[in-house]
Design a protein around this motif. Structure first.
Motif, short mmCIF file in Angstrom:
data_model
loop_
_atom_site.label_atom_id
_atom_site.label_comp_id
_atom_site.label_asym_id
_atom_site.label_seq_id
_atom_site.Cartn_x
_atom_site.Cartn_y
_atom_site.Cartn_z
N VAL A 194 0.87 -1.17 0.00
CA VAL A 194 0.00 0.00 0.00
C VAL A 194 0.91 1.22 0.00
O VAL A 194 1.68 1.43 0.94
CB VAL A 194 -0.91 0.04 1.25
CG1 VAL A 194 -1.83 1.26 1.19
CG2 VAL A 194 -1.71 -1.23 1.39
N LEU A 195 0.85 2.01 -1.06
CA LEU A 195 1.66 3.23 -1.13
C LEU A 195 0.76 4.40 -0.77
O LEU A 195 0.02 4.91 -1.60
CB LEU A 195 2.25 3.39 -2.53
CG LEU A 195 3.14 4.62 -2.71
CD1 LEU A 195 4.33 4.59 -1.76
CD2 LEU A 195 3.62 4.73 -4.14
N PHE A 196 0.83 4.80 0.51
CA PHE A 196 -0.02 5.87 1.02
C PHE A 196 0.74 7.20 1.02
O PHE A 196 0.16 8.25 0.80
CB PHE A 196 -0.46 5.52 2.45
CG PHE A 196 -1.32 6.56 3.10
CD1 PHE A 196 -2.70 6.53 2.96
CD2 PHE A 196 -0.76 7.57 3.87
CE1 PHE A 196 -3.50 7.50 3.56
CE2 PHE A 196 -1.54 8.55 4.47
CZ PHE A 196 -2.93 8.51 4.31
N SER A 197 2.06 7.12 1.26
CA SER A 197 2.86 8.35 1.43
C SER A 197 3.37 8.87 0.11
O SER A 197 3.64 8.10 -0.81
CB SER A 197 4.06 8.06 2.34
OG SER A 197 3.63 7.44 3.53
N GLY A 198 3.56 10.20 0.05
CA GLY A 198 4.02 10.79 -1.19
C GLY A 198 5.30 11.58 -1.07
O GLY A 198 5.67 12.34 -1.96
N THR A 199 6.02 11.41 0.06
CA THR A 199 7.30 12.10 0.18
C THR A 199 8.38 11.27 -0.50
O THR A 199 8.30 10.05 -0.57
CB THR A 199 7.68 12.34 1.66
OG1 THR A 199 7.57 11.11 2.37
CG2 THR A 199 6.76 13.37 2.29
N VAL A 200 9.40 11.97 -0.99
CA VAL A 200 10.42 11.32 -1.80
C VAL A 200 11.12 10.18 -1.04
O VAL A 200 11.39 9.12 -1.61
CB VAL A 200 11.46 12.37 -2.28
CG1 VAL A 200 12.66 11.70 -2.93
CG2 VAL A 200 10.80 13.33 -3.27
N ASP A 201 11.37 10.38 0.26
CA ASP A 201 12.06 9.33 1.02
C ASP A 201 11.24 8.05 1.06
O ASP A 201 11.76 6.95 0.88
CB ASP A 201 12.40 9.83 2.44
CG ASP A 201 11.22 10.49 3.14
OD1 ASP A 201 10.22 10.82 2.47
OD2 ASP A 201 11.30 10.66 4.37
N ALA A 217 -1.12 -12.56 -1.39
CA ALA A 217 0.31 -12.21 -1.31
C ALA A 217 0.96 -12.91 -0.12
O ALA A 217 0.28 -13.33 0.81
CB ALA A 217 0.48 -10.70 -1.18
N ASP A 218 2.29 -13.01 -0.16
CA ASP A 218 3.01 -13.63 0.95
C ASP A 218 3.21 -12.65 2.09
O ASP A 218 3.35 -13.04 3.24
CB ASP A 218 4.35 -14.18 0.44
CG ASP A 218 4.11 -15.30 -0.55
OD1 ASP A 218 4.02 -16.45 -0.11
OD2 ASP A 218 3.96 -15.02 -1.76
N PHE A 219 3.30 -11.36 1.74
CA PHE A 219 3.29 -10.33 2.78
C PHE A 219 2.86 -9.00 2.17
O PHE A 219 2.92 -8.82 0.96
CB PHE A 219 4.65 -10.19 3.48
CG PHE A 219 5.78 -9.73 2.58
CD1 PHE A 219 6.11 -8.39 2.47
CD2 PHE A 219 6.52 -10.66 1.85
CE1 PHE A 219 7.15 -7.97 1.65
CE2 PHE A 219 7.56 -10.25 1.03
CZ PHE A 219 7.88 -8.91 0.93
N THR A 220 2.41 -8.12 3.04
CA THR A 220 1.93 -6.80 2.59
C THR A 220 2.63 -5.71 3.40
O THR A 220 2.77 -5.83 4.61
CB THR A 220 0.41 -6.69 2.79
OG1 THR A 220 -0.23 -7.71 2.04
CG2 THR A 220 -0.12 -5.34 2.32
N LEU A 221 3.07 -4.68 2.68
CA LEU A 221 3.70 -3.54 3.34
C LEU A 221 2.79 -2.32 3.22
O LEU A 221 2.06 -2.18 2.23
CB LEU A 221 5.03 -3.20 2.68
CG LEU A 221 6.10 -4.29 2.66
CD1 LEU A 221 7.32 -3.80 1.90
CD2 LEU A 221 6.48 -4.69 4.07
N PHE A 222 2.86 -1.45 4.21
CA PHE A 222 2.15 -0.17 4.16
C PHE A 222 3.18 0.93 4.30
O PHE A 222 3.86 1.03 5.32
CB PHE A 222 1.14 -0.10 5.31
CG PHE A 222 0.29 1.14 5.29
CD1 PHE A 222 -0.98 1.12 4.72
CD2 PHE A 222 0.76 2.33 5.85
CE1 PHE A 222 -1.76 2.27 4.70
CE2 PHE A 222 -0.02 3.48 5.82
CZ PHE A 222 -1.28 3.44 5.25
N ILE A 223 3.36 1.69 3.22
CA ILE A 223 4.39 2.74 3.25
C ILE A 223 3.73 4.09 3.04
O ILE A 223 3.00 4.26 2.09
CB ILE A 223 5.47 2.49 2.17
CG1 ILE A 223 6.22 1.18 2.48
CG2 ILE A 223 6.46 3.66 2.12
CD1 ILE A 223 7.32 0.84 1.51
#
Lengths: 83, 139
Positions: free
Chosen positions: B9-16, B133-139
């Motif tokens: 899940v790509l929630f953030s929009g900062t470059v880092d 999926a085998d795993f899910t990330l939230f960034i």
């Protein structure tokens, strides 16, 4: 394989020096598709993490990790293509 | 045989954080995994063509270090997060899905987005992808 054996292998070389993680791993993955089965790919990498990642990647993808030789500030990482 | 899969899940929009998402994605691809990215809110905003070209935002919590970081990345010629995602997509099976809800709220159209975007889906579709999926990330 020991260091002397590794150094004398006939290899296909991919130079990924200067690339940051996971660049050298991706370049290794791409380069391996151009290596005949049974031949050895030698990745040159200056990224510290890559020498840990390539053995894991090789095991996971069914290739044979042969070893790593470090000199002059970078690594030579050897993988034999098995399939 | 189905490949292993990472869902993100790509929630953030900062470059880092976009960089973290790009690097995790290319790492997963290198390890032979498929990747499904669900871009929503600021992560979705960052994928707009106009934003991708100009966005230099960094996380507030470390903003004092941001200029040093940006300079070091430029000096070492680290590819941008978008280049990293493009390379990952060109190497493996990476799908980028836009959140339909965010788009509807602010009136964005799919053609406003960079060309790595595959489609527009609802959260239900993504939850179904994440289930497999085998795993899910939230960034």
């Amino acid at each position: 394989m020991d260091e002397v054996q590794l150094r004398h292998l006939k290899t296909h070389v991919v130079d990924a020096r200067g690339g940051a993680c996971p660049g050298p791993l991706l370049e290794t993955k791409k380069a391996l598709t151009g290596v005949p089965v049974g031949d050895i790919l030698e990745t040159l990498s200056s990224d510290e993490g890559t020498k840990a990642d390539i053995p894991v990647w090789a095991r996971k993808t069914g290739q044979e990790y042969l070893g790593t030789v470090t000199d002059s500030g970078y690594d030579h990482i050897y993988v034999r293509r098995l399939k | 045989m189905t490949n292993e899969k990472m869902a993100l899940v790509l929630f953030s929009g900062t470059v880092d954080k976009l960089m973290a998402a790009g690097i995790m994605t290319s790492g997963a691809v290198a390890m032979g995994m498929d990747v499904d990215i669900f871009a929503t809110f600021w992560g979705e905003a960052a994928l707009r063509k106009d934003m991708a070209a100009t966005n230099q935002r960094m996380s507030k919590d470390f903003e004092d270090m941001a200029p040093m970081f940006m300079k070091a990345m430029a000096a070492k010629k680290i590819p941008s997060w978008l280049e990293t995602l493009k390379t990952a997509k060109g190497t493996g099976n990476v799908k980028v899905h836009l959140c339909s809800m965010t788009m509807e709220i602010v009136g964005w159209k799919k053609e406003d987005f960079v060309d790595i975007v595959d489609d527009v889906v609802g959260v239900g579709s993504f939850v179904d992808m994440a289930k497999d999926a085998d795993f899910t990330l939230f960034i």
